[in-house]
Design an enzyme around this catalytic site. Structure first.
Site, short mmCIF file in Angstrom:
data_model
loop_
_atom_site.label_atom_id
_atom_site.label_comp_id
_atom_site.label_asym_id
_atom_site.label_seq_id
_atom_site.Cartn_x
_atom_site.Cartn_y
_atom_site.Cartn_z
CG ASP A 220 -0.21 -0.19 2.52
OD1 ASP A 220 1.05 -0.17 2.50
OD2 ASP A 220 -0.88 -0.36 3.56
CG ASP A 296 24.29 15.42 12.53
OD1 ASP A 296 23.57 14.45 12.81
OD2 ASP A 296 24.59 16.32 13.35
CG HIS A 300 29.82 10.35 10.66
ND1 HIS A 300 30.66 11.09 11.45
CD2 HIS A 300 30.31 9.08 10.69
CE1 HIS A 300 31.62 10.33 11.94
NE2 HIS A 300 31.42 9.08 11.50
CD GLU A 301 28.14 6.21 10.25
OE1 GLU A 301 29.17 5.68 9.78
OE2 GLU A 301 28.09 6.62 11.42
CG HIS A 304 33.15 6.87 7.54
ND1 HIS A 304 34.42 7.29 7.85
CD2 HIS A 304 32.44 7.00 8.69
CE1 HIS A 304 34.48 7.64 9.13
NE2 HIS A 304 33.29 7.48 9.66
CE1 TYR A 315 37.13 5.65 11.15
CE2 TYR A 315 37.31 3.76 12.61
CZ TYR A 315 36.71 4.96 12.26
OH TYR A 315 35.68 5.45 13.01
CD GLU A 324 34.80 8.78 12.91
OE1 GLU A 324 33.92 9.55 13.33
OE2 GLU A 324 34.54 7.75 12.28
CG ASN A 336 23.14 24.24 4.38
OD1 ASN A 336 23.75 25.14 4.98
ND2 ASN A 336 22.54 24.43 3.23
CD GLU A 346 22.23 18.76 16.01
OE1 GLU A 346 23.15 17.93 15.77
OE2 GLU A 346 21.94 19.68 15.24
CB THR A 350 21.22 12.31 25.81
OG1 THR A 350 21.77 13.47 25.19
CG2 THR A 350 22.33 11.40 26.28
CG ASP A 356 24.09 15.92 25.58
OD1 ASP A 356 25.17 16.51 25.45
OD2 ASP A 356 23.95 14.82 26.13
CG ASP A 382 37.67 5.84 19.11
OD1 ASP A 382 37.05 5.16 18.26
OD2 ASP A 382 37.62 7.08 19.19
CG HIS A 387 34.84 8.23 17.10
ND1 HIS A 387 35.27 6.93 16.95
CD2 HIS A 387 33.85 8.39 16.19
CE1 HIS A 387 34.56 6.33 16.00
NE2 HIS A 387 33.70 7.20 15.51
S1 TI1 Z 1 31.91 5.29 11.26
C1 TI1 Z 1 31.37 4.82 12.84
C2 TI1 Z 1 32.38 3.97 13.54
C3 TI1 Z 1 31.71 3.00 14.46
C4 TI1 Z 1 32.60 1.85 14.84
C5 TI1 Z 1 31.82 0.81 15.57
C6 TI1 Z 1 31.19 -0.17 14.67
C7 TI1 Z 1 31.10 6.12 13.55
O1 TI1 Z 1 31.96 6.96 13.59
N1 TI1 Z 1 29.89 6.25 14.06
C8 TI1 Z 1 29.50 7.49 14.61
C9 TI1 Z 1 27.99 7.55 14.64
C10 TI1 Z 1 27.56 8.91 14.98
C11 TI1 Z 1 27.83 9.94 14.11
C12 TI1 Z 1 26.95 9.16 16.18
C13 TI1 Z 1 27.47 11.21 14.42
C14 TI1 Z 1 26.54 10.42 16.53
C15 TI1 Z 1 26.83 11.44 15.64
C16 TI1 Z 1 30.07 7.72 15.99
O2 TI1 Z 1 30.46 8.80 16.28
N2 TI1 Z 1 30.08 6.67 16.83
C17 TI1 Z 1 30.55 6.78 18.17
C18 TI1 Z 1 29.46 6.31 19.11
C19 TI1 Z 1 31.76 5.91 18.36
O3 TI1 Z 1 31.90 4.94 17.61
O4 TI1 Z 1 32.55 6.20 19.26
ZN ZN Z 2 32.65 7.42 11.66
#
Ligand code: TI1
Ligand code: ZN
Length: 716
Positions: A220, A296, A300-301, A304, A315, A324, A336, A346, A350, A356, A382, A387
């Protein structure tokens, strides 16, 4: 066959025997039909068949169909240079089904194919059908001599559809979906990449771990899976950004299908690119909402994936932190927001704590991330703090994009060029500094403010050029560094005992000038001279106290700043910061006027060329119209934008988000055309603007330059 042979001249045929091959006969009480395929040297000519009919008595009554006499004079070689297997590989790549485990149809046949009028190719006609992934059933015509794909035909009735839906944050959006044999799929077949088969496909892992999971579908076109709605919709926005802003056709710049899987695992608190697709967890609901709920994060993904296909940043450690950072930066640029707060994630982080986020580009320190090399975190966690240390390049980007005169669009061009053309897999922060500097030189010129601004941004976060002072050679008044931009921090170095650093600037209005030197580790002194080397003022405080010179400046006069190390004080590693503040007149001479112009709402049918709005501003170099609302029946009703010579420069149709259209000259007209059925809202022009570089500028009249939209849906 004998009848056709006898009448071959009628068809401009040399020999029916040699050029036709019977392949079917049908008989009923009215007579018979004999079907022939045209062949060239035994190879079927695609699409060309003749049918000869007889009545019940066997008397010939008609011949119909297609026969092409031209093919035989083209001298086509019918011995293929490619094997059928090679053609099969090409076809699978073209349809992006190389990974499919099984095919319901996999056939290939040599035919002559007319790609355009008289343009004949010997091709393998490869037919493939698979249900592995999105359903694919298509013909691919692969040139049997050079392997080029001459044509593809999809044999599934794919119907692009749209559906309203709401996302993770209960916001509504319009999805592009696809109707295939009675089922709607979360598959976007509307992007430019679809001409070569590229789609945006969204799957669900159904809380499991296997990827990509199942394609989401229903009967549908009603979509209640909010995480899937956002993953699908936002992937489209990211595709659009890279395509329109950077001319990049999907992450591989070759129209690759973009796949996303939502509901990965259970309460999973992350999202990632796994090398082939995007994967989103649902979050635990307390620390995170579903990760696809933030544009965002999606950007972000997918960035990559762009990084992997371009710079290929490894990486871990600095290159990983750069990866990153580029993902965070494009996340923000793609989001934007007009009032960009530079907060990453954001929307989903949380939910109970407003304001936040995951990271901040403006203030990485707010999340305990470094924003200067001095705070670089050495860790094995990490992947070397990718990150965390991303805060340093993130802050450099923030300083660049928010510097006076800079825009998100300009900064995005520099960062994109650096990523795609200069950075390599091992690149470190210093390479990113050089890459963005070189990109700014390419885009804006070696002496441009953009170059100085980007160098400064990196200096400010302690990513210093190994060659030392970025403004050298500036050891004399004659070689003084320019342009110094008002209210902008420059990071210089006194690198040897006798080093003098000179800078110059020119206020464009009379008024107070302040020159401030700060942050020195050693005793440096400051002096300001005018063009004829008269001392205007100097500041020679003891030790590393700040130095400042203030005076009343004259419009158009050039002032020279000299910095020296007192008694040979110097350091090749520590920077001083210099900032000059002086009056400037902005050169942006767009003037805005509020001049509402509306069509009737809704507009009447058959309103051809009768409804027109003209904005004229005598003597202006450019004029611009802002459409705050635009809705016409797609294709059948449209609005032309004409210039002062009545030339149609743009045509718009359908429903469009608010946009500016800018024309050269001092006049712009909007003209609505509607056909005899279906009407819609029409348009509202809520603002107009004109560009006049010679106008006297008064406060309050200036704003950002109107953005031109070049979208011409009808042309497309
Ligand atoms: S590319 C991915 C790496 C994750 C590795 C674990 C499998 C990544 O950087 N994820 C982001 C997701 C994100 C992006 C969350 C923007 C919030 C805002 C990321 O920052 N992940 C954090 C939680 C981390 O892996 O530390
Ligand atoms: Zn990432």
């Amino acid at each position: 066959m004998a009848v056709l042979e006898e009448n071959r001249d009628l068809f401009n045929m040399d020999s029916a025997q040699l050029e036709l091959t019977p392949f079917d006969t049908i008989k009923d009480e009215h007579g018979q039909a004999f079907k022939f395929r045209q062949t060239y040297k035994g190879v079927p000519v695609f699409g060309n068949e003749l049918i000869l009919h007889t009545d019940a008595d066997g008397k010939v009554t008609a011949v119909n169909g297609y026969y092409d006499p031209v093919v035989k004079i083209k001298g086509l070689k019918v011995k293929p240079s490619l094997s059928a297997d090679q053609a099969l590989t090409v076809a699978k790549q073209t349809l992006k089904v190389t990974a499919a485990a099984s095919f319901d149809v996999q056939e290939s046949q040599l035919v002559v194919y007319e790609a355009g009028e008289g343009d004949y190719h010997l091709v393998y006609l490869v037919t493939l059908s698979t249900l592995d992934g999105t359903p694919v059933y298509a013909d691919v015509f692969v040139d049997a001599h050079d392997g080029a794909v001459v044509h593809t035909i999809s044999k599934l009735s794919m119907v692009a559809a749209v559906a309203p839906a709401s996302g993770v944050l209960d916001d509504t959006k319009t999805l592009n979906t696809d109707l295939v044999s009675g089922l709607y799929y979360l598959s976007d077949v509307t992007k430019p990449m679809f001409s070569t088969g590229g789609k945006i496909d969204t799957y669900s892992a159904n809380y499991g771990l296997s990827l990509p999971g199942t394609m989401l579908s229903n009967t549908d076109n009603v979509w209640s899976d909010k995480a899937a709605v956002d993953a699908h919709y936002y992937a489209g926005l990211v595709y659009d950004y890279y395509y329109t802003e950077h001319g990049r056709n999907s992450f591989d710049n070759n129209g690759a299908t973009i796949k996303s899987t939502v509901h990965y695992s259970s309460n999973y608190n992350n999202a990632f690119w796994n090398g082939g697709q995007m994967v989103y967890g649902d979050g635990d609901g307390k620390n995170y909402l579903a990760f696809s709920g933030a544009l965002d994060v999606v950007a972000h993904e997918l960035t990559h994936a762009v990084t992997t296909k371009t710079a290929g940043l490894i990486y871990q450690d600095q290159s990983g932190a750069l990866s990153e950072s580029f993902s965070d930066v494009f996340g923000e640029l793609i989001e934007n927001k007009p009032d960009n707060n530079w907060l990453v994630g954001e929307a989903i982080v949380t939910p109970d704590i407003p304001g936040d986020a995951m990271r901040s580009l403006a203030d990485p320190g707010a999340y305990n991330h470094p924003d200067n090399m001095a705070e670089y975190l050495y860790t094995s966690a990490d992947s070397g703090g990718v990150h965390t240390n991303s805060g340093i390049p993130n802050k450099a980007f923030y300083l660049f994009v928010t510097a006076p005169g800079m825009t998100q669009q300009k900064a995005g061009k520099v960062w994109y060029r650096a990523l795609t053309q200069y950075l390599t897999s091992k690149s470190i922060f210093n390479d990113a500094r050089n890459a963005t500097r070189q990109a700014a030189i390419d885009l804006y010129g070696a002496g441009s403010a953009e170059v100085a601004t980007v160098v400064n941004a990196w200096e400010s976060v302690g990513v210093n050029d190994s060659t030392g002072d970025p403004f050298e050679p500036n050891n004399s008044k004659e070689s003084a560094y320019a342009p110094v931009i008002s209210d902008t921090t420059y990071n210089g170095r006194i690198t040897s005992a006798g080093d003098e650093d000179w800078f110059k600037f020119t206020p464009s209005a009379n008024g107070n000038v302040t020159v401030l030197m700060n942050n020195m580790a050693y005793d440096y002194d400051l002096a300001v001279y005018d063009a004829t080397s008269n001392l205007i003022g100097q500041s020679t405080n003891r030790g590393n106290l700040a130095e400042t010179v203030a005076f009343s400046g004259t419009a158009g006069a050039t002032y020279y700043v000299k910095i020296v190390g007192y008694n040979g004080a110097q350091s090749s590693t520590s920077v001083y910061t210099l900032k000059a503040t002086f009056p400037t007149v902005t050169t942006n001479k767009w003037f805005y006027e509020t001049l509402p112009m509306d069509t009737p709402h809704p507009y009447p049918v058959s309103y051809n060329n009768r409804y027109q709005h003209t904005y004229k501003k005598q003597g202006a170099q450019k004029v611009a119209l802002h459409f705050s609302r635009f809705e016409t029946e797609h294709t059948y009703d449209y609005v032309q934008i004409r210039d002062k010579n009545d030339l149609t420069v743009y045509t718009y149709t359908g429903t469009l988000a608010g946009f500016w259209v800018t024309l050269d000259g001092d006049e712009a007209s909007a003209i609505l055309f509607s056909d005899s059925s279906v009407t819609a809202f029409g348009y509202t022009i809520d603002q107009v603007a004109y560009y006049n570089p010679t106008a006297i500028v008064s406060a309050g009249m200036l704003a950002e330059e109107p953005k031109t939209s070049f979208v011409d849906p009808i042309e497309e």
